[in-house]
Motif scaffolding. Structure first.
Motif, PDB file in Angstrom:
ATOM      1  N   ASN A   1       0.825  -1.202   0.000  1.00 19.23           N
ATOM      2  CA  ASN A   1       0.000   0.000   0.000  1.00 19.23           C
ATOM      3  C   ASN A   1       0.859   1.251   0.000  1.00 19.23           C
ATOM      4  O   ASN A   1       0.526   2.251  -0.637  1.00 19.23           O
ATOM      5  CB  ASN A   1      -0.927   0.000   1.215  1.00 19.23           C
ATOM      6  CG  ASN A   1      -2.010  -1.040   1.109  1.00 19.23           C
ATOM      7  OD1 ASN A   1      -2.376  -1.425   0.004  1.00 19.23           O
ATOM      8  ND2 ASN A   1      -2.513  -1.519   2.237  1.00 19.23           N
TER       9      ASN A   1
ATOM     10  N   ARG B   1      -1.905   3.059  -2.473  1.00 18.70           N
ATOM     11  CA  ARG B   1      -3.276   2.584  -2.637  1.00 18.70           C
ATOM     12  C   ARG B   1      -3.686   1.834  -1.371  1.00 18.70           C
ATOM     13  O   ARG B   1      -3.250   0.723  -1.163  1.00 18.70           O
ATOM     14  CB  ARG B   1      -3.418   1.638  -3.828  1.00 18.70           C
ATOM     15  CG  ARG B   1      -3.324   2.342  -5.169  1.00 18.70           C
ATOM     16  CD  ARG B   1      -3.342   1.338  -6.296  1.00 18.70           C
ATOM     17  NE  ARG B   1      -3.360   1.974  -7.585  1.00 18.70           N
ATOM     18  CZ  ARG B   1      -4.439   2.226  -8.273  1.00 18.70           C
ATOM     19  NH1 ARG B   1      -5.602   1.896  -7.771  1.00 18.70           N
ATOM     20  NH2 ARG B   1      -4.385   2.816  -9.452  1.00 18.70           N
TER      21      ARG B   1
ATOM     22  N   SER C   1      -6.303  -0.320   1.059  1.00 18.70           N
ATOM     23  CA  SER C   1      -7.254  -1.382   0.726  1.00 18.70           C
ATOM     24  C   SER C   1      -8.612  -0.783   0.427  1.00 18.70           C
ATOM     25  O   SER C   1      -8.966   0.289   0.897  1.00 18.70           O
ATOM     26  CB  SER C   1      -7.379  -2.372   1.896  1.00 18.70           C
ATOM     27  OG  SER C   1      -7.918  -1.712   3.021  1.00 18.70           O
ATOM     28  N   GLU C   2      -9.440  -1.543  -0.324  1.00 16.34           N
ATOM     29  CA  GLU C   2     -10.748  -1.027  -0.718  1.00 16.34           C
ATOM     30  C   GLU C   2     -11.644  -0.828   0.492  1.00 16.34           C
ATOM     31  O   GLU C   2     -12.423   0.121   0.567  1.00 16.34           O
ATOM     32  CB  GLU C   2     -11.406  -2.008  -1.708  1.00 16.34           C
ATOM     33  CG  GLU C   2     -10.645  -2.173  -3.011  1.00 16.34           C
ATOM     34  CD  GLU C   2     -10.592  -0.885  -3.790  1.00 16.34           C
ATOM     35  OE1 GLU C   2     -11.457  -0.033  -3.574  1.00 16.34           O
ATOM     36  OE2 GLU C   2      -9.688  -0.720  -4.623  1.00 16.34           O
ATOM     37  N   THR C   3     -11.530  -1.701   1.470  1.00 15.94           N
ATOM     38  CA  THR C   3     -12.373  -1.575   2.652  1.00 15.94           C
ATOM     39  C   THR C   3     -12.038  -0.307   3.417  1.00 15.94           C
ATOM     40  O   THR C   3     -12.909   0.459   3.810  1.00 15.94           O
ATOM     41  CB  THR C   3     -12.186  -2.797   3.557  1.00 15.94           C
ATOM     42  OG1 THR C   3     -12.513  -3.968   2.822  1.00 15.94           O
ATOM     43  CG2 THR C   3     -13.075  -2.699   4.788  1.00 15.94           C
TER      44      THR C   3
ATOM     45  N   THR D   1     -10.597   2.361   2.196  1.00 17.72           N
ATOM     46  CA  THR D   1     -10.969   3.514   1.377  1.00 17.72           C
ATOM     47  C   THR D   1     -12.452   3.810   1.510  1.00 17.72           C
ATOM     48  O   THR D   1     -12.875   4.948   1.677  1.00 17.72           O
ATOM     49  CB  THR D   1     -10.614   3.249  -0.085  1.00 17.72           C
ATOM     50  OG1 THR D   1      -9.218   3.030  -0.183  1.00 17.72           O
ATOM     51  CG2 THR D   1     -10.989   4.439  -0.944  1.00 17.72           C
TER      52      THR D   1
ATOM     53  N   GLU E   1     -17.679  -5.024  -5.191  1.00 18.93           N
ATOM     54  CA  GLU E   1     -16.768  -5.179  -4.058  1.00 18.93           C
ATOM     55  C   GLU E   1     -15.945  -3.927  -3.823  1.00 18.93           C
ATOM     56  O   GLU E   1     -15.701  -3.537  -2.688  1.00 18.93           O
ATOM     57  CB  GLU E   1     -15.850  -6.379  -4.310  1.00 18.93           C
ATOM     58  CG  GLU E   1     -14.885  -6.666  -3.175  1.00 18.93           C
ATOM     59  CD  GLU E   1     -13.998  -7.855  -3.458  1.00 18.93           C
ATOM     60  OE1 GLU E   1     -13.121  -8.156  -2.642  1.00 18.93           O
ATOM     61  OE2 GLU E   1     -14.196  -8.495  -4.529  1.00 18.93           O
ATOM     62  N   LYS E   2     -15.520  -3.264  -4.902  1.00 20.38           N
ATOM     63  CA  LYS E   2     -14.694  -2.070  -4.779  1.00 20.38           C
ATOM     64  C   LYS E   2     -15.508  -0.791  -4.684  1.00 20.38           C
ATOM     65  O   LYS E   2     -14.939   0.287  -4.525  1.00 20.38           O
ATOM     66  CB  LYS E   2     -13.744  -1.968  -5.971  1.00 20.38           C
ATOM     67  CG  LYS E   2     -12.749  -3.115  -6.053  1.00 20.38           C
ATOM     68  CD  LYS E   2     -11.810  -2.930  -7.232  1.00 20.38           C
ATOM     69  CE  LYS E   2     -10.785  -4.048  -7.307  1.00 20.38           C
ATOM     70  NZ  LYS E   2      -9.851  -3.876  -8.444  1.00 20.38           N
ATOM     71  N   LYS E   3     -16.827  -0.880  -4.806  1.00 20.06           N
ATOM     72  CA  LYS E   3     -17.698   0.299  -4.755  1.00 20.06           C
ATOM     73  C   LYS E   3     -17.254   1.345  -5.767  1.00 20.06           C
ATOM     74  O   LYS E   3     -17.189   2.548  -5.482  1.00 20.06           O
ATOM     75  CB  LYS E   3     -17.703   0.903  -3.349  1.00 20.06           C
ATOM     76  CG  LYS E   3     -18.101  -0.063  -2.248  1.00 20.06           C
ATOM     77  CD  LYS E   3     -19.507  -0.594  -2.444  1.00 20.06           C
ATOM     78  CE  LYS E   3     -19.895  -1.518  -1.314  1.00 20.06           C
ATOM     79  NZ  LYS E   3     -21.227  -2.122  -1.521  1.00 20.06           N
ATOM     80  N   ALA E   4     -16.987   0.901  -6.991  1.00 16.68           N
ATOM     81  CA  ALA E   4     -16.544   1.820  -8.041  1.00 16.68           C
ATOM     82  C   ALA E   4     -17.669   2.136  -9.026  1.00 16.68           C
ATOM     83  O   ALA E   4     -17.804   3.271  -9.481  1.00 16.68           O
ATOM     84  CB  ALA E   4     -15.344   1.231  -8.778  1.00 16.68           C
TER      85      ALA E   4
ATOM     86  N   ARG F   1      -9.817   4.965  -9.432  1.00 11.46           N
ATOM     87  CA  ARG F   1      -8.903   5.491  -8.424  1.00 11.46           C
ATOM     88  C   ARG F   1      -7.528   5.728  -9.032  1.00 11.46           C
ATOM     89  O   ARG F   1      -6.956   4.859  -9.678  1.00 11.46           O
ATOM     90  CB  ARG F   1      -8.797   4.521  -7.257  1.00 11.46           C
ATOM     91  CG  ARG F   1     -10.089   4.345  -6.492  1.00 11.46           C
ATOM     92  CD  ARG F   1      -9.906   3.302  -5.381  1.00 11.46           C
ATOM     93  NE  ARG F   1      -8.793   3.677  -4.522  1.00 11.46           N
ATOM     94  CZ  ARG F   1      -8.063   2.807  -3.831  1.00 11.46           C
ATOM     95  NH1 ARG F   1      -8.308   1.520  -3.957  1.00 11.46           N
ATOM     96  NH2 ARG F   1      -7.087   3.212  -3.048  1.00 11.46           N
TER      97      ARG F   1
END
Length: 372
Positions: free
Chosen positions: A199, A204, A206-208, A210, A277-280, A317
């Motif tokens: 990271n 970057r 983790s997605e959680t 973020t 999963e990534k909420k993108a 991102r």
């Protein structure tokens, strides 16, 4: 003569005492061993088969007296490998009954032939004792007692050895468990360290993390800037899945001695639902309102616009703080405006119109700056 008299007297006394000696009896004891804390009678185990064969032979030799009740079998059950006295007595009773059942089946004797007692002491075994004539057995009371004590000592030694083996096995199992826990903790720490390093190198998170840390951001639509229309907005992520965004645009340009004009302001609030999963990816609902003043030819148009529709898009991102938001809105837009011309610097009204539009009503390549 005196010597001859003594010899004759001794011989007569021996003949008189012979019947008494033949009627003397001695105890014969047979011991059957049991596994500590268990009540099953394992015949082949620990020499029980040989002891049972000896006992059956003795019973067969005295079966008539046994069945007539003249020669009872004294059965004593022992147990001291359990915690409570009541449990030891209960197990001793079951062990004695199992030995009696074995003798009833194999030797054909009856329950009435036994005298049973149970003891919560000494060891894990059952003894069967018969009082038979001395001529049928060479085992005396002293020998039987010595044998019973030796058996008790042997069983106690076996019990201690079993307890030591159990303690050693438990110690080894505990050491193995602690080693596994240590290895697991080291692996987890190494994985966390690797993830942290990755990271840091890529900037970057983790997605959680973020999704949980992203609550407020500033936005600007780059497409609007290309068309010389400054654009600025904000977005509040209520949760990782829901967000509220508001963008506003304003511009005012004139040239050719103010004969040409491009002026506009708009406000576009929007509600979004982020997916995946990534909420993108997201879908949303948008409302648009504003005013415009265009004069790019001889006739100008000035009026109001209002509408709304659905939006969809994807946030790419770039790093921990920046992202690009690609969006497209489809729906309805109404424009109600007046036409005018400029004569000698004065606007002259030339009528009014209203138009409805169904289709794309908004597009954006928006730079998102996540503040916190």
């Amino acid at each position: 003569m005196t010597y001859l008299n003594k010899w004759i007297t001794t011989a007569l006394l021996s003949l008189l005492l012979l019947p008494v000696t033949a009627q003397q009896k001695a105890d014969t004891t047979y011991t059957f061993r049991f596994v500590p804390r268990e009540d099953m009678f394992y015949v082949p185990w620990s020499g029980n088969d040989m002891e049972l064969a000896r006992l059956l032979e003795c019973i067969e030799s005295n079966k008539t007296d046994i069945l007539d009740g003249k020669l009872p079998l004294y059965v004593d059950g022992y147990c001291n490998s359990l915690g409570r006295e009541a449990d030891n007595l209960g197990t001793a009773k079951i062990r004695a009954n199992r030995v009696k059942s074995e003798l009833i089946v194999r030797a054909g004797i009856k329950e009435e032939s036994f005298v049973t007692r149970n003891h919560a002491a000494e060891g894990d075994f059952v003894t069967v004792r018969l009082t038979v004539p001395v001529k049928e057995t060479a085992v005396t009371d002293v020998e039987a007692e010595a044998r019973r004590k030796a058996e008790a000592e042997r069983m106690e030694a076996e019990k201690r050895a079993g307890q030591e083996r159990l303690a050693e096995e438990q110690r080894k199992a505990e050491e193995a468990r602690l080693a596994d826990e240590k290895d697991g903790a080291e692996r987890t720490a190494q994985q966390q360290q690797t993830a942290t390093q990755q990271n840091i190198l890529t900037d970057r998170p983790s997605e959680t993390a973020t999704a949980e840390n992203y609550h407020f951001a500033i936005r600007t639509n780059l497409l609007r800037i290309v068309t010389l229309t400054p654009d600025l907005g904000v977005e509040w992520r209520i949760s990782p899945s829901w967000g509220i965004a508001v963008n506003g645009s304003w511009t005012s340009w004139s040239w050719s001695d103010k004969d040409r004009r491009y002026a506009l302001w708009e406000v576009t609030p929007e509600v979004r639902y982020y997916m995946g999963e990534k909420k993108a990816w997201y879908l949303g609902a948008m409302f648009k309102a504003g005013q415009f003043n265009y004069k790019l030819s001889e006739t100008g148009k000035q009026g109001d616009l209002i509408g709304g529709g659905i939006t969809g898009g994807y946030q790419l991102r770039l790093n921990k703080a920046l992202a690009l938001d690609f969006s497209l809105g489809l729906g309805y837009l109404n424009a109600d405006y007046e036409k005018y011309e400029v004569i000698d610097g004065v606007r002259v009204r030339k009528g009014s119109e209203a138009k409805d539009w169904w289709g794309p009503i908004n597009a954006g390549v928006t730079l998102v700056w996540k503040l916190f």
